[in-house]
Design a protein around this motif. Structure first.
Motif, PDB file in Angstrom:
ATOM      1  N   ASP A   6     -12.863   0.993  20.256  1.00  0.00           N
ATOM      2  CA  ASP A   6     -13.757   0.405  19.923  1.00  0.00           C
ATOM      3  C   ASP A   6     -13.885   0.025  17.951  1.00  0.00           C
ATOM      4  OD1 ASP A   6     -14.331   3.132  18.028  1.00  0.00           O
ATOM      5  OD2 ASP A   6     -15.800   3.778  18.827  1.00  0.00           O
ATOM      6  N   ALA A   7     -15.476  -0.076  17.985  1.00  0.00           N
ATOM      7  CA  ALA A   7     -15.236  -0.689  15.875  1.00  0.00           C
ATOM      8  C   ALA A   7     -14.535  -0.240  15.099  1.00  0.00           C
ATOM      9  CB  ALA A   7     -16.884  -1.577  16.332  1.00  0.00           C
ATOM     10  N   ASP A   8     -15.091   0.781  15.049  1.00  0.00           N
ATOM     11  CA  ASP A   8     -14.216   2.342  14.593  1.00  0.00           C
ATOM     12  C   ASP A   8     -13.050   2.438  14.417  1.00  0.00           C
ATOM     13  OD1 ASP A   8     -16.125   2.694  13.638  1.00  0.00           O
ATOM     14  OD2 ASP A   8     -17.453   3.757  14.949  1.00  0.00           O
ATOM     15  N   SER A   9     -12.153   2.277  16.139  1.00  0.00           N
ATOM     16  CA  SER A   9     -10.718   2.224  16.022  1.00  0.00           C
ATOM     17  C   SER A   9      -9.813   1.482  15.237  1.00  0.00           C
ATOM     18  CB  SER A   9     -10.589   1.914  17.275  1.00  0.00           C
ATOM     19  OG  SER A   9     -11.078   2.802  18.852  1.00  0.00           O
ATOM     20  N   LEU A  10      -8.647   2.114  15.101  1.00  0.00           N
ATOM     21  CA  LEU A  10      -7.366   1.637  14.199  1.00  0.00           C
ATOM     22  C   LEU A  10      -7.210   0.350  15.058  1.00  0.00           C
ATOM     23  CD1 LEU A  10      -6.245   1.794  11.162  1.00  0.00           C
ATOM     24  CD2 LEU A  10      -4.483   3.375  13.033  1.00  0.00           C
ATOM     25  N   ALA A  11      -6.719  -0.944  14.226  1.00  0.00           N
ATOM     26  CA  ALA A  11      -6.260  -1.914  14.801  1.00  0.00           C
ATOM     27  C   ALA A  11      -5.335  -2.182  14.311  1.00  0.00           C
ATOM     28  CB  ALA A  11      -7.085  -2.942  13.649  1.00  0.00           C
ATOM     29  N   TYR A  12      -4.913  -1.615  12.931  1.00  0.00           N
ATOM     30  CA  TYR A  12      -3.507  -1.668  12.978  1.00  0.00           C
ATOM     31  C   TYR A  12      -3.230  -0.888  11.108  1.00  0.00           C
ATOM     32  CZ  TYR A  12      -4.435  -5.304   9.867  1.00  0.00           C
ATOM     33  OH  TYR A  12      -5.506  -6.388   8.717  1.00  0.00           O
ATOM     34  N   ILE A  13      -1.822  -1.041  11.029  1.00  0.00           N
ATOM     35  CA  ILE A  13      -1.375  -0.453   9.650  1.00  0.00           C
ATOM     36  C   ILE A  13      -0.589  -1.327   9.580  1.00  0.00           C
ATOM     37  CG2 ILE A  13      -0.632   1.494   8.485  1.00  0.00           C
ATOM     38  CD1 ILE A  13      -1.582   4.021  10.863  1.00  0.00           C
ATOM     39  N   ILE A  14      -0.845  -1.200   7.752  1.00  0.00           N
ATOM     40  CA  ILE A  14       0.132  -2.365   7.193  1.00  0.00           C
ATOM     41  C   ILE A  14       0.180  -2.067   5.353  1.00  0.00           C
ATOM     42  CG2 ILE A  14      -1.506  -3.561   5.698  1.00  0.00           C
ATOM     43  CD1 ILE A  14       0.640  -5.896   6.235  1.00  0.00           C
ATOM     44  N   TYR A  15       1.753  -1.762   5.637  1.00  0.00           N
ATOM     45  CA  TYR A  15       2.375  -1.149   4.428  1.00  0.00           C
ATOM     46  C   TYR A  15       2.300  -2.150   2.739  1.00  0.00           C
ATOM     47  CZ  TYR A  15       3.603   2.153   6.988  1.00  0.00           C
ATOM     48  OH  TYR A  15       2.399   3.980   8.393  1.00  0.00           O
ATOM     49  N   THR A  16       2.071  -1.516   2.172  1.00  0.00           N
ATOM     50  CA  THR A  16       1.756  -2.667   0.691  1.00  0.00           C
ATOM     51  C   THR A  16       2.113  -1.828  -0.094  1.00  0.00           C
ATOM     52  OG1 THR A  16       0.491  -4.040  -0.167  1.00  0.00           O
ATOM     53  CG2 THR A  16      -0.288  -2.527   0.520  1.00  0.00           C
ATOM     54  N   SER A  17       2.323  -2.014  -1.049  1.00  0.00           N
ATOM     55  CA  SER A  17       3.224  -2.003  -2.701  1.00  0.00           C
ATOM     56  C   SER A  17       1.836  -2.007  -3.652  1.00  0.00           C
ATOM     57  CB  SER A  17       4.168  -2.095  -3.659  1.00  0.00           C
ATOM     58  OG  SER A  17       4.192  -3.066  -3.453  1.00  0.00           O
ATOM     59  N   GLY A  18       0.935  -2.822  -3.842  1.00  0.00           N
ATOM     60  CA  GLY A  18      -0.541  -3.364  -3.845  1.00  0.00           C
ATOM     61  C   GLY A  18      -0.579  -3.858  -5.318  1.00  0.00           C
ATOM     62  N   PRO A  23       4.648   2.489  -2.710  1.00  0.00           N
ATOM     63  CA  PRO A  23       4.078   1.823  -1.217  1.00  0.00           C
ATOM     64  C   PRO A  23       2.764   2.817  -0.948  1.00  0.00           C
ATOM     65  CG  PRO A  23       6.466   1.733  -2.072  1.00  0.00           C
ATOM     66  CD  PRO A  23       4.930   2.673  -3.219  1.00  0.00           C
ATOM     67  N   LYS A  24       1.881   2.278   0.449  1.00  0.00           N
ATOM     68  CA  LYS A  24       0.963   3.176   0.726  1.00  0.00           C
ATOM     69  C   LYS A  24       0.784   2.256   1.957  1.00  0.00           C
ATOM     70  CE  LYS A  24      -2.553   0.824  -1.580  1.00  0.00           C
ATOM     71  NZ  LYS A  24      -2.405   0.900  -3.019  1.00  0.00           N
ATOM     72  N   GLY A  25       0.493   2.584   2.903  1.00  0.00           N
ATOM     73  CA  GLY A  25      -0.144   2.646   3.886  1.00  0.00           C
ATOM     74  C   GLY A  25      -1.476   2.162   4.407  1.00  0.00           C
ATOM     75  N   HIS A 161      -7.236 -21.250  -1.803  1.00  0.00           N
ATOM     76  CA  HIS A 161      -6.579 -20.129  -2.181  1.00  0.00           C
ATOM     77  C   HIS A 161      -7.546 -19.223  -1.817  1.00  0.00           C
ATOM     78  CE1 HIS A 161      -4.808 -17.939  -5.983  1.00  0.00           C
ATOM     79  NE2 HIS A 161      -4.265 -17.878  -4.942  1.00  0.00           N
ATOM     80  N   GLY A 162      -6.341 -18.861  -0.798  1.00  0.00           N
ATOM     81  CA  GLY A 162      -7.241 -17.505  -0.640  1.00  0.00           C
ATOM     82  C   GLY A 162      -6.554 -16.140  -0.451  1.00  0.00           C
ATOM     83  N   TYR A 163      -7.313 -15.120  -1.783  1.00  0.00           N
ATOM     84  CA  TYR A 163      -6.123 -13.747  -2.364  1.00  0.00           C
ATOM     85  C   TYR A 163      -6.979 -12.960  -2.396  1.00  0.00           C
ATOM     86  CZ  TYR A 163      -3.097 -12.899  -6.194  1.00  0.00           C
ATOM     87  OH  TYR A 163      -2.017 -12.047  -6.425  1.00  0.00           O
ATOM     88  N   GLY A 164      -6.299 -11.467  -2.492  1.00  0.00           N
ATOM     89  CA  GLY A 164      -6.911  -9.979  -2.072  1.00  0.00           C
ATOM     90  C   GLY A 164      -5.982  -8.661  -1.535  1.00  0.00           C
ATOM     91  N   PRO A 165      -6.893  -8.436  -1.671  1.00  0.00           N
ATOM     92  CA  PRO A 165      -5.718  -6.930  -2.081  1.00  0.00           C
ATOM     93  C   PRO A 165      -5.895  -6.464  -0.539  1.00  0.00           C
ATOM     94  CG  PRO A 165      -7.244  -6.295  -2.678  1.00  0.00           C
ATOM     95  CD  PRO A 165      -7.893  -7.251  -2.494  1.00  0.00           C
ATOM     96  N   THR A 166      -4.995  -6.289   0.045  1.00  0.00           N
ATOM     97  CA  THR A 166      -4.178  -5.357   1.455  1.00  0.00           C
ATOM     98  C   THR A 166      -5.624  -5.029   2.378  1.00  0.00           C
ATOM     99  OG1 THR A 166      -2.204  -5.784   1.282  1.00  0.00           O
ATOM    100  CG2 THR A 166      -3.088  -5.287   3.263  1.00  0.00           C
ATOM    101  N   GLU A 167      -6.280  -4.308   1.584  1.00  0.00           N
ATOM    102  CA  GLU A 167      -6.819  -2.995   1.610  1.00  0.00           C
ATOM    103  C   GLU A 167      -8.480  -4.218   2.322  1.00  0.00           C
ATOM    104  OE1 GLU A 167      -4.997  -0.793  -1.256  1.00  0.00           O
ATOM    105  OE2 GLU A 167      -5.672  -2.510  -1.072  1.00  0.00           O
ATOM    106  N   ALA A 168      -8.925  -5.542   1.324  1.00  0.00           N
ATOM    107  CA  ALA A 168      -9.470  -5.655   2.123  1.00  0.00           C
ATOM    108  C   ALA A 168      -9.373  -6.726   2.976  1.00  0.00           C
ATOM    109  CB  ALA A 168      -9.933  -7.669   0.219  1.00  0.00           C
TER     110      ALA A 168
END
Length: 173
Positions: A6-18, A23-25, A161-168
């Motif tokens: 459903d909408a609240d289900s996890l779609a994916y986890i991506i790893y970044t150092s941001g 590093p974090k997921g 130019h699209g830009y932003g943190p992975t968390e976004a």
């Protein structure tokens, strides 16, 4: 055991150092991914005539729109052959032969693409500008000089130019 997403289900986890360098997921729910794709379609509408080039690695968050955005509009996707994403001349050939309308580059690759494009005949640039309607650049800062070069070589193509943190969920601005 199967479970419906459903909408609240996890779609994916991506790893970044941001921005922290640590590093974090980052967990992205279906709702977030769907909202991002819906926003892209609302701001830069694709139609059945559009062809997105899929050239980003699945481990790069920009691949999310390359993988799924086209399905919202009846557009098509062109899968760039492996290794061609590092060769701007091959990409130019693919853009022209496949009539790709939408693509994504990191800004450093935009510069390599423009270097290769400068060596092409003017008619190639003109033909490419008629079909390639939008190029997204993200993953790092895009310099004003690069944007100006792009506008000179492909004046009919929109550069976003699209830009932003992975968390976004891919891009925030």
């Amino acid at each position: 055991v199967s479970e419906e997403a459903d909408a609240d289900s996890l779609a994916y986890i991506i790893y970044t150092s941001g921005s922290t360098g640590t590093p974090k997921g980052v967990a992205v729910e279906h709702r977030q991914a769907a909202a991002f794709l819906s926003g892209m379609q609302g701001q830069f509408p694709l139609t059945e005539e559009d062809i997105i080039m899929l050239k980003s690695s699945f481990s790069f968050d920009a691949s999310i729109w390359q993988l799924f955005w086209w399905t919202m509009s009846g557009a098509s996707v062109y899968l760039l052959p492996a290794g061609w994403e590092k060769d701007p001349v091959r990409m130019i050939e693919a853009f022209a032969s496949e009539k790709v309308t939408t693509a994504h580059f990191i800004p450093a690759m935009v510069n390599s693409f423009l270097d290769a494009l400068e060596t092409e005949p003017a008619e190639t640039r003109t033909r490419l500008g008629r079909t390639l309607t939008r190029v997204f650049a993200g993953g790092e800062a895009l310099s004003p000089l690069t944007a100006a070069r792009f506008a000179d070589l492909l004046p009919e193509t929109m550069l976003i130019h699209g830009y932003g943190p992975t968390e976004a969920t891919v891009d925030a601005a």
